[in-house]
Design an enzyme around this catalytic site. Structure first.
Site, mmCIF file in Angstrom:
data_model
loop_
_atom_site.group_PDB
_atom_site.id
_atom_site.type_symbol
_atom_site.label_atom_id
_atom_site.label_comp_id
_atom_site.label_asym_id
_atom_site.label_seq_id
_atom_site.Cartn_x
_atom_site.Cartn_y
_atom_site.Cartn_z
ATOM 1 N N GLN A 102 0.841 -1.210 0.000
ATOM 2 C CA GLN A 102 0.000 0.000 0.000
ATOM 3 C C GLN A 102 0.873 1.256 0.000
ATOM 4 O OE1 GLN A 102 -2.546 1.355 3.303
ATOM 5 N NE2 GLN A 102 -4.271 1.390 1.877
ATOM 6 N N TYR A 188 -5.988 10.990 4.109
ATOM 7 C CA TYR A 188 -4.592 11.267 3.745
ATOM 8 C C TYR A 188 -4.536 12.056 2.433
ATOM 9 C CZ TYR A 188 -3.869 8.363 7.745
ATOM 10 O OH TYR A 188 -3.915 7.878 9.031
ATOM 11 N N GLY A 330 -9.604 -6.666 8.599
ATOM 12 C CA GLY A 330 -8.504 -5.958 9.255
ATOM 13 C C GLY A 330 -8.203 -6.558 10.612
ATOM 14 N N ARG A 331 -8.939 -6.078 11.638
ATOM 15 C CA ARG A 331 -8.643 -6.517 13.005
ATOM 16 C C ARG A 331 -8.693 -8.028 13.196
ATOM 17 N NH1 ARG A 331 -12.575 -1.988 15.052
ATOM 18 N NH2 ARG A 331 -13.401 -2.637 13.034
HETATM 19 C C1 FNR Z 1 -6.278 0.306 9.944
HETATM 20 N N1 FNR Z 1 -6.766 0.657 8.671
HETATM 21 C C2 FNR Z 1 -5.894 1.042 7.684
HETATM 22 N N2 FNR Z 1 -6.353 1.337 6.425
HETATM 23 C C3 FNR Z 1 -5.493 1.621 5.432
HETATM 24 O O1 FNR Z 1 -5.931 1.852 4.297
HETATM 25 N N3 FNR Z 1 -4.147 1.637 5.660
HETATM 26 C C4 FNR Z 1 -3.611 1.378 6.886
HETATM 27 O O2 FNR Z 1 -2.374 1.387 7.058
HETATM 28 C C5 FNR Z 1 -4.509 1.104 7.949
HETATM 29 N N4 FNR Z 1 -4.048 0.869 9.209
HETATM 30 C C6 FNR Z 1 -4.892 0.417 10.195
HETATM 31 C C7 FNR Z 1 -4.371 0.026 11.426
HETATM 32 C C8 FNR Z 1 -5.195 -0.518 12.405
HETATM 33 C C9 FNR Z 1 -4.608 -1.001 13.694
HETATM 34 C C10 FNR Z 1 -6.584 -0.634 12.144
HETATM 35 C C11 FNR Z 1 -7.492 -1.268 13.157
HETATM 36 C C12 FNR Z 1 -7.102 -0.217 10.940
HETATM 37 C C13 FNR Z 1 -8.174 0.348 8.327
HETATM 38 C C14 FNR Z 1 -8.330 -1.148 7.997
HETATM 39 O O3 FNR Z 1 -7.684 -1.454 6.762
HETATM 40 C C15 FNR Z 1 -9.811 -1.584 7.875
HETATM 41 O O4 FNR Z 1 -10.430 -0.844 6.844
HETATM 42 C C16 FNR Z 1 -10.554 -1.383 9.194
HETATM 43 O O5 FNR Z 1 -9.835 -1.942 10.271
HETATM 44 C C17 FNR Z 1 -11.938 -1.988 9.156
HETATM 45 O O6 FNR Z 1 -11.854 -3.373 8.944
HETATM 46 P P1 FNR Z 1 -12.064 -4.417 10.180
HETATM 47 O O7 FNR Z 1 -10.934 -4.213 11.125
HETATM 48 O O8 FNR Z 1 -13.390 -4.078 10.795
HETATM 49 O O9 FNR Z 1 -12.060 -5.764 9.515
#
Ligand code: FNR
Length: 376
Positions: A102, A188, A330-331
């Site tokens: 990314q 961003y 994600g999480r």
């Molecule tokens: C993120 N998210 C995120 N999105 C992204 O485009 N680049 C990134 O570097 C990050 N970093 C990031 C770190 C942490 C700790 C979290 C929890 C989230 C957003 C992530 O990709 C995702 O869209 C969200 O977490 C929602 O998905 P989940 O966690 O509900 O499955």
């Protein structure tokens, strides 16, 4: 018994056949090696453990020093960083996985400590930023600090950023990545240009939605020319409110972007459900999202990936009813290195610990257990 729900059916994405539809969402973990923001052997192990994802999208990775906004995030603009990422992609490939890097420029979500010569962070417009960023104090501990009013980019500054994206994409491929995802969401730089709240420019990069989308499309073209359109994905967070985002014309803006990305035959488009764009549930969920995603789905005919609060059940539904082609988790992937197997076979999931999301060491990073064979 394993099942063969559509979530577990292969799909073609760019040059690759993914074995199922469960991708790993990009996740900043703030554990790059210092000095130099270089991926380490610990980072290699983290990604290796998660190689059973249909596709890994790496954590956001700055394309230049100017593009960094938080402590300890990795870059892809030095020879050492390329070497560090090469070890990551090699490890993922050795396990049979696929990985896109990314590409990230934070724009105004930064601080002079990260900027060349301590200058102000750059943005479409010099307006105050609601939000904080994370820097290291003199003892090496992370602290949250206010963001100064950024400096508005000149046309020359914008052109230099397009070049930085191009060079970073080239570096990512040199590091063995299968492709790149352009981060155009979460407030961003590219999102700051897209949204009218943060873009008050009166030149060809501001004003109309066509102008606000211009930088994204220029970056997509530069990167696609460099590495091939089939190796490029784009991530957007339409209707997101994170970091002061907001747009006067979301249907027009994001409909236009989906149309123009479609014309460019990308590997995929990745959208985040706006209820959750970061770690917090957005209380101001905007009901217009449902019509926007429908419009974008119609206009973008390629692979659509969705993320944001998905569970096994909601992921299955989204694939079944055609809302998405691939679901990024994600999480759940933080806490479950073998998430696809757990979902497919119906095993319980480990709970992620938010206190170890950003920064730190192995704890909460590479010590989440995979299913032990004997527990089957
Ligand atoms: C993120 N998210 C995120 N999105 C992204 O485009 N680049 C990134 O570097 C990050 N970093 C990031 C770190 C942490 C700790 C979290 C929890 C989230 C957003 C992530 O990709 C995702 O869209 C969200 O977490 C929602 O998905 P989940 O966690 O509900 O499955």
């Amino acid at each position: 018994m394993s099942e063969t729900h559509a979530l577990f059916v292969p799909i073609q994405l760019g040059r690759h056949t993914l074995p199922h539809r469960i991708a790993m969402a990009p996740l900043t973990r703030s554990r790059a090696g210092q000095p130099g923001n270089v991926p380490t052997s610990m980072n290699v192990e983290y990604y290796r453990q998660r190689a059973s994802a249909a596709l890994i999208v790496t954590e956001a990775t700055q394309i230049s020093q100017q593009g960094q906004g938080y402590a300890w995030t990795p870059g892809i603009h030095t020879a050492e960083q390329i070497r560090g990422w090469r070890a990551v992609s090699d490890a993922v490939h050795a396990e049979g996985g696929k990985i896109f890097l990314q590409l990230w420029h934070v724009g105004r979500i930064s601080h002079p400590v990260f900027q060349p010569e301590g200058s102000l962070p750059v943005a479409p417009s010099a307006i105050p930023v609601p939000g904080k960023t994370f820097i290291a104090d003199e003892n090496g501990n992370g602290i949250w600090v206010d963001i100064p009013i950024p400096q508005a980019l000149t046309l020359g500054g914008i052109a230099a950023i397009v070049d930085d994206f191009r060079a970073a994409a080239r570096n990512a491929m040199a590091a063995g990545m299968d492709g790149v995802e352009i981060h155009a969401g979460n407030g961003y730089l590219l999102d700051q240009f897209i949204n009218s709240n943060s873009n008050r420019r009166d030149d060809r990069y501001g004003g109309s939605f066509e102008n606000r989308a211009r930088l994204l499309l220029e970056v997509v073209d530069a990167v696609s020319t460099e590495v091939g359109h089939a190796n490029v994905g784009v991530r957007l967070t339409p209707m997101g409110r994170f970091m002061g985002m907001g747009d006067e014309t979301p249907e027009e803006t994001f409909g236009y972007i989906a149309q123009h990305l479609n014309d460019r035959s990308l590997a995929y488009l990745h959208l985040v459900e706006p209820a959750i764009v970061g770690t917090e549930k957005d209380e101001q969920y905007d009901p217009r999202w449902d019509s926007i995603i429908k419009l974008m789905r119609e206009r973008f005919e390629g692979v659509l990936m969705l993320a944001g609060g998905y569970t096994l059940d909601s992921a299955k539904r989204a694939i079944e009813n055609g809302r998405a082609d691939v679901i990024a988790f994600g999480r759940p992937f933080i806490a479950n290195p073998d998430l696809p197997q757990r979902l497919r076979e119906g095993f319980a999931l480990n709970e992620p610990d938010p206190s170890t999301f950003f920064g730190g060491s192995e704890a909460g990073y590479i010590d989440y257990p995979a299913l032990a064979l004997e527990s089957r």
